[in-house]
Design a protein around this motif. Structure first.
Motif, PDB file in Angstrom:
ATOM      1  N   ARG A  33       0.846  -1.214   0.000  1.00 51.67           N
ATOM      2  CA  ARG A  33       0.000   0.000   0.000  1.00 51.67           C
ATOM      3  C   ARG A  33       0.874   1.255   0.000  1.00 51.67           C
ATOM      4  O   ARG A  33       0.619   2.194  -0.748  1.00 51.67           O
ATOM      5  CB  ARG A  33      -0.935   0.010   1.197  1.00 51.67           C
ATOM      6  N   ALA A  34       1.894   1.273   0.842  1.00 50.20           N
ATOM      7  CA  ALA A  34       2.781   2.441   0.931  1.00 50.20           C
ATOM      8  C   ALA A  34       3.556   2.647  -0.366  1.00 50.20           C
ATOM      9  O   ALA A  34       3.879   3.778  -0.728  1.00 50.20           O
ATOM     10  CB  ALA A  34       3.739   2.284   2.099  1.00 50.20           C
ATOM     11  N   SER A  35       3.827   1.547  -1.075  1.00 47.50           N
ATOM     12  CA  SER A  35       4.557   1.616  -2.344  1.00 47.50           C
ATOM     13  C   SER A  35       3.619   1.810  -3.534  1.00 47.50           C
ATOM     14  O   SER A  35       4.069   1.905  -4.673  1.00 47.50           O
ATOM     15  CB  SER A  35       5.348   0.325  -2.575  1.00 47.50           C
ATOM     16  N   GLN A  36       2.330   1.828  -3.283  1.00 46.99           N
ATOM     17  CA  GLN A  36       1.296   1.982  -4.305  1.00 46.99           C
ATOM     18  C   GLN A  36       1.416   0.919  -5.396  1.00 46.99           C
ATOM     19  O   GLN A  36       1.400   1.208  -6.592  1.00 46.99           O
ATOM     20  CB  GLN A  36       1.337   3.381  -4.904  1.00 46.99           C
ATOM     21  N   CYS A  37       1.564  -0.319  -4.958  1.00 44.64           N
ATOM     22  CA  CYS A  37       1.558  -1.448  -5.889  1.00 44.64           C
ATOM     23  C   CYS A  37       0.836  -2.592  -5.201  1.00 44.64           C
ATOM     24  O   CYS A  37       0.402  -2.452  -4.059  1.00 44.64           O
ATOM     25  CB  CYS A  37       2.983  -1.847  -6.285  1.00 44.64           C
ATOM     26  N   ASN A  38       0.699  -3.715  -5.884  1.00 44.91           N
ATOM     27  CA  ASN A  38      -0.013  -4.814  -5.229  1.00 44.91           C
ATOM     28  C   ASN A  38       0.961  -5.739  -4.499  1.00 44.91           C
ATOM     29  O   ASN A  38       2.153  -5.745  -4.764  1.00 44.91           O
ATOM     30  CB  ASN A  38      -0.922  -5.569  -6.212  1.00 44.91           C
ATOM     31  N   GLU A  39       0.415  -6.482  -3.586  1.00 48.58           N
ATOM     32  CA  GLU A  39       1.232  -7.353  -2.731  1.00 48.58           C
ATOM     33  C   GLU A  39       1.942  -8.437  -3.542  1.00 48.58           C
ATOM     34  O   GLU A  39       3.059  -8.836  -3.218  1.00 48.58           O
ATOM     35  CB  GLU A  39       0.351  -7.982  -1.658  1.00 48.58           C
ATOM     36  N   THR A  40       1.320  -8.891  -4.608  1.00 41.75           N
ATOM     37  CA  THR A  40       1.944  -9.899  -5.466  1.00 41.75           C
ATOM     38  C   THR A  40       3.251  -9.382  -6.049  1.00 41.75           C
ATOM     39  O   THR A  40       4.241 -10.115  -6.123  1.00 41.75           O
ATOM     40  CB  THR A  40       0.980 -10.316  -6.601  1.00 41.75           C
ATOM     41  N   THR A  41       3.272  -8.123  -6.428  1.00 36.87           N
ATOM     42  CA  THR A  41       4.492  -7.519  -6.952  1.00 36.87           C
ATOM     43  C   THR A  41       5.598  -7.554  -5.911  1.00 36.87           C
ATOM     44  O   THR A  41       6.738  -7.927  -6.210  1.00 36.87           O
ATOM     45  CB  THR A  41       4.223  -6.063  -7.393  1.00 36.87           C
ATOM     46  N   ILE A  42       5.272  -7.200  -4.682  1.00 32.12           N
ATOM     47  CA  ILE A  42       6.255  -7.215  -3.594  1.00 32.12           C
ATOM     48  C   ILE A  42       6.771  -8.631  -3.371  1.00 32.12           C
ATOM     49  O   ILE A  42       7.986  -8.849  -3.264  1.00 32.12           O
ATOM     50  CB  ILE A  42       5.642  -6.638  -2.298  1.00 32.12           C
ATOM     51  N   ARG A  43       5.865  -9.586  -3.333  1.00 28.66           N
ATOM     52  CA  ARG A  43       6.278 -10.985  -3.133  1.00 28.66           C
ATOM     53  C   ARG A  43       7.207 -11.452  -4.249  1.00 28.66           C
ATOM     54  O   ARG A  43       8.214 -12.114  -4.014  1.00 28.66           O
ATOM     55  CB  ARG A  43       5.052 -11.904  -3.055  1.00 28.66           C
ATOM     56  N   ARG A  44       6.878 -11.110  -5.489  1.00 28.61           N
ATOM     57  CA  ARG A  44       7.699 -11.529  -6.632  1.00 28.61           C
ATOM     58  C   ARG A  44       9.079 -10.870  -6.607  1.00 28.61           C
ATOM     59  O   ARG A  44      10.071 -11.507  -6.951  1.00 28.61           O
ATOM     60  CB  ARG A  44       6.966 -11.230  -7.942  1.00 28.61           C
ATOM     61  N   ILE A  45       9.143  -9.640  -6.182  1.00 30.74           N
ATOM     62  CA  ILE A  45      10.441  -8.962  -6.066  1.00 30.74           C
ATOM     63  C   ILE A  45      11.302  -9.649  -5.019  1.00 30.74           C
ATOM     64  O   ILE A  45      12.483  -9.924  -5.253  1.00 30.74           O
ATOM     65  CB  ILE A  45      10.248  -7.467  -5.728  1.00 30.74           C
ATOM     66  N   PHE A  46      10.728  -9.961  -3.892  1.00 26.51           N
ATOM     67  CA  PHE A  46      11.483 -10.608  -2.819  1.00 26.51           C
ATOM     68  C   PHE A  46      11.925 -12.019  -3.198  1.00 26.51           C
ATOM     69  O   PHE A  46      12.916 -12.515  -2.683  1.00 26.51           O
ATOM     70  CB  PHE A  46      10.678 -10.631  -1.519  1.00 26.51           C
ATOM     71  N   ARG A  47      11.208 -12.670  -4.097  1.00 29.33           N
ATOM     72  CA  ARG A  47      11.583 -14.013  -4.560  1.00 29.33           C
ATOM     73  C   ARG A  47      12.465 -13.960  -5.806  1.00 29.33           C
ATOM     74  O   ARG A  47      12.752 -14.991  -6.408  1.00 29.33           O
ATOM     75  CB  ARG A  47      10.324 -14.831  -4.882  1.00 29.33           C
ATOM     76  N   ILE A  54      12.104   1.622 -12.826  1.00 29.39           N
ATOM     77  CA  ILE A  54      12.476   2.892 -12.186  1.00 29.39           C
ATOM     78  C   ILE A  54      11.281   3.448 -11.416  1.00 29.39           C
ATOM     79  O   ILE A  54      11.428   3.895 -10.278  1.00 29.39           O
ATOM     80  CB  ILE A  54      12.959   3.925 -13.236  1.00 29.39           C
ATOM     81  N   ASN A  55      10.118   3.377 -12.014  1.00 23.26           N
ATOM     82  CA  ASN A  55       8.895   3.867 -11.370  1.00 23.26           C
ATOM     83  C   ASN A  55       8.676   3.155 -10.038  1.00 23.26           C
ATOM     84  O   ASN A  55       8.435   3.788  -9.004  1.00 23.26           O
ATOM     85  CB  ASN A  55       7.717   3.645 -12.324  1.00 23.26           C
ATOM     86  N   LEU A  56       8.762   1.830 -10.056  1.00 24.92           N
ATOM     87  CA  LEU A  56       8.554   1.053  -8.836  1.00 24.92           C
ATOM     88  C   LEU A  56       9.659   1.313  -7.817  1.00 24.92           C
ATOM     89  O   LEU A  56       9.395   1.426  -6.624  1.00 24.92           O
ATOM     90  CB  LEU A  56       8.466  -0.438  -9.170  1.00 24.92           C
ATOM     91  N   LEU A  57      10.886   1.448  -8.282  1.00 22.25           N
ATOM     92  CA  LEU A  57      12.002   1.742  -7.378  1.00 22.25           C
ATOM     93  C   LEU A  57      11.773   3.066  -6.651  1.00 22.25           C
ATOM     94  O   LEU A  57      12.005   3.171  -5.440  1.00 22.25           O
ATOM     95  CB  LEU A  57      13.318   1.779  -8.150  1.00 22.25           C
ATOM     96  N   LEU A  58      11.297   4.056  -7.353  1.00 20.86           N
ATOM     97  CA  LEU A  58      11.000   5.358  -6.732  1.00 20.86           C
ATOM     98  C   LEU A  58       9.911   5.228  -5.670  1.00 20.86           C
ATOM     99  O   LEU A  58      10.025   5.792  -4.578  1.00 20.86           O
ATOM    100  CB  LEU A  58      10.584   6.376  -7.798  1.00 20.86           C
ATOM    101  N   ARG A  59       8.861   4.471  -5.982  1.00 22.27           N
ATOM    102  CA  ARG A  59       7.765   4.288  -5.024  1.00 22.27           C
ATOM    103  C   ARG A  59       8.199   3.478  -3.803  1.00 22.27           C
ATOM    104  O   ARG A  59       7.816   3.798  -2.677  1.00 22.27           O
ATOM    105  CB  ARG A  59       6.559   3.637  -5.711  1.00 22.27           C
ATOM    106  N   ILE A  60       9.038   2.470  -4.022  1.00 20.44           N
ATOM    107  CA  ILE A  60       9.556   1.667  -2.914  1.00 20.44           C
ATOM    108  C   ILE A  60      10.450   2.524  -2.020  1.00 20.44           C
ATOM    109  O   ILE A  60      10.337   2.477  -0.791  1.00 20.44           O
ATOM    110  CB  ILE A  60      10.311   0.429  -3.446  1.00 20.44           C
ATOM    111  N   ALA A  61      11.325   3.295  -2.631  1.00 16.90           N
ATOM    112  CA  ALA A  61      12.208   4.172  -1.852  1.00 16.90           C
ATOM    113  C   ALA A  61      11.396   5.157  -1.021  1.00 16.90           C
ATOM    114  O   ALA A  61      11.697   5.392   0.152  1.00 16.90           O
ATOM    115  CB  ALA A  61      13.175   4.912  -2.780  1.00 16.90           C
ATOM    116  N   PHE A  62      10.357   5.728  -1.610  1.00 18.74           N
ATOM    117  CA  PHE A  62       9.492   6.658  -0.888  1.00 18.74           C
ATOM    118  C   PHE A  62       8.839   5.970   0.308  1.00 18.74           C
ATOM    119  O   PHE A  62       8.817   6.510   1.415  1.00 18.74           O
ATOM    120  CB  PHE A  62       8.425   7.225  -1.833  1.00 18.74           C
ATOM    121  N   ALA A  63       8.333   4.758   0.087  1.00 16.99           N
ATOM    122  CA  ALA A  63       7.678   4.007   1.170  1.00 16.99           C
ATOM    123  C   ALA A  63       8.655   3.667   2.287  1.00 16.99           C
ATOM    124  O   ALA A  63       8.290   3.668   3.467  1.00 16.99           O
ATOM    125  CB  ALA A  63       7.049   2.734   0.620  1.00 16.99           C
ATOM    126  N   LEU A  64       9.900   3.401   1.929  1.00 20.79           N
ATOM    127  CA  LEU A  64      10.921   3.056   2.925  1.00 20.79           C
ATOM    128  C   LEU A  64      11.582   4.294   3.541  1.00 20.79           C
ATOM    129  O   LEU A  64      12.420   4.168   4.432  1.00 20.79           O
ATOM    130  CB  LEU A  64      11.999   2.168   2.286  1.00 20.79           C
TER     131      LEU A  64
END
Length: 84
Positions: A33-47, A54-64
Motif C-alpha cells: 500500500r505504501a509503495s502503491q503497488c499490489n502485494e503480489t508484486t512485492i512478493r515476486r520482487i522478494f523471490r 524505475i517507477n517502482l524503485l522510486l515508489r519503494i524508496a518513498f515508502a521506505l
C-alpha cells in the motif's frame, strides 16, 4: 554484463527486504500500500521473480523513506573485455 545485472538485482532486492522488515515488520500488505503497488508484486520482487522498474524503485524508496541513491549505493558494472 548480464550476470552482473542479475547480481545487482538480487542485492537490491535483499537491501529492500532488510529495510522492509525494519520499517514494516514483515507486513507485505502495508508495504505494498505504501509503495502503491499490489502485494503480489512485492512478493515476486522478494523471490527474485520480477525486476524493478524505475517507477517502482522510486515508489519503494518513498515508502521506505530512503533515497534511491542510497538504495543503489556502491553498485558498479564492470566493463568486460570484449573480443571480436
Amino acid at each position: 554484463m548480464q550476470k552482473q545485472l542479475e547480481k545487482i538485482e538480487i542485492e537490491l532486492a535483499q537491501r529492500i527486504y532488510k529495510l522492509f522488515i525494519e520499517k514494516f515488520d514483515g507486513n507485505k500488505s502495508a508495504f505494498a500500500r505504501a509503495s502503491q503497488c499490489n502485494e503480489t508484486t512485492i512478493r515476486r520482487i522478494f523471490r527474485n521473480q520480477q525486476g524493478i522498474t524505475i517507477n517502482l524503485l522510486l515508489r519503494i524508496a518513498f515508502a521506505l523513506e530512503i533515497s534511491v541513491t542510497d538504495l543503489l549505493k556502491d553498485f558498479k558494472i564492470e566493463r568486460e573485455n570484449l573480443k571480436q
